[in-house]
Design a protein around this motif. Structure first.
Motif, short mmCIF file in Angstrom:
data_model
loop_
_atom_site.label_atom_id
_atom_site.label_comp_id
_atom_site.label_asym_id
_atom_site.label_seq_id
_atom_site.Cartn_x
_atom_site.Cartn_y
_atom_site.Cartn_z
N PHE A 170 17.94 37.57 -10.51
CA PHE A 170 19.26 37.09 -10.14
C PHE A 170 20.33 37.93 -10.82
N ASP A 199 16.15 25.68 -14.15
CA ASP A 199 14.75 25.44 -13.80
C ASP A 199 13.81 25.94 -14.90
N LEU A 200 14.10 27.14 -15.40
CA LEU A 200 13.27 27.70 -16.46
C LEU A 200 13.35 26.85 -17.72
N PHE A 258 11.90 35.02 -11.65
CA PHE A 258 13.28 34.88 -11.21
C PHE A 258 14.00 36.23 -11.29
N ALA A 301 6.38 31.42 -12.06
CA ALA A 301 7.54 31.84 -11.27
C ALA A 301 8.17 33.10 -11.86
N ASP A 358 22.86 30.07 -7.33
CA ASP A 358 21.48 30.56 -7.37
C ASP A 358 21.06 30.95 -8.77
N SER A 359 21.88 31.71 -9.48
CA SER A 359 21.49 32.20 -10.80
C SER A 359 21.42 31.08 -11.82
N ASP A 408 26.10 31.54 -16.76
CA ASP A 408 24.69 31.76 -17.11
C ASP A 408 24.56 32.29 -18.53
N SER A 422 21.01 27.86 -11.37
CA SER A 422 19.91 26.93 -11.07
C SER A 422 18.58 27.48 -11.57
N LYS A 423 18.41 28.79 -11.54
CA LYS A 423 17.16 29.38 -12.01
C LYS A 423 17.03 29.28 -13.52
#
Length: 220
Positions: free
Chosen positions: A77, A146-147, A75, A73, A139-140, A83, A142-143
């Motif tokens: 953002f 996820d990572l 990303f 993936a 959005d940011s 973050d 969550s990425k």
């Protein structure tokens, strides 16, 4: 001459700003059209500058997990303060444990590395759990989550599942029989030492890349 300039200045002020009292004794305050337009333009320019500054602070940040060996993936953002706080916490853990630092096969003890990895796994998992749901929906954020989950599940877990229990079981029995041998020399007697170390160093390289990316995010 000076008196004439003073009179002109006072007249200019009178032209720009006026206090009006009409025949019904109603009092009003008036500003000439041109100064009002100028003030409006200045306010618009200030808003544009502030927005541009905010945009610079939230510039695009890219994380390519394939470069770190964690999935494929990519990303892109705009990170916010939440973050950066998450990235900072992860970076601290990676930088203060034998996780995101280079492993020295000749001096580092494998069992201690596993202890450090296990602690990092637990701390990161708790860190992710403590992030408010409202933030994770962003959005940011969550990425980054996820990572981080990907790093745990695809980076650390496979190696620990394959090697940790097997190595520890062997090492505990050997250390009882060969107590006079230092740990670094003893661990090299593990029957699959070369395979274990090759995999260990591969994971180490990925975690170092992950630490560097978190550092870039914090300082960005």
């Amino acid at each position: 001459m000076l008196s004439e300039m003073g009179e002109e200045t006072e007249q200019a002020k009178a032209d720009l700003i006026a206090f009006v009292l009409d025949s019904d004794w109603n009092f009003s305050f008036q500003i000439a059209l041109m100064p009002a337009v100028i003030i409006g333009i200045v306010l618009v320019l200030m808003i544009v500058v502030v927005r541009r500054m905010a945009h610079r602070r939230m510039s695009d940040f890219e994380i390519d997990s394939a470069e770190m060996g964690f999935g494929d993936a990519k990303f892109t953002f705009k990170p916010n303060d939440t973050d950066r706080q998450i990235a900072y916490s992860i970076w601290v853990e990676l930088s203060t444990r034998k996780v995101g630092l280079p492993i020295d096969p000749d001096d580092d003890v494998i069992s201690e590395i596993y202890d450090s990895w296990y602690s990092f796994f637990s701390v990161t998992r708790e860190l992710i759990k403590d992030i408010p749901v409202s933030k994770v929906r962003g959005d940011s954020t969550s990425k980054i989550v996820d990572l981080s989950v990907e790093v745990l599940n695809e980076g650390l877990r496979p190696h620990l599942t394959k090697w940790q229990a097997r190595f520890r079981h062997w090492y505990e029995h050997q250390s009882e029989d060969l107590a006079d041998i230092d740990p670094q020399a003893l661990q090299k007697k593990f029957p699959l030492y070369d395979d274990l170390m090759e995999d260990l160093l591969a994971v180490n390289v990925r975690l170092i890349a992950y630490r560097k990316k978190m550092n870039e995010l914090v300082r960005g």
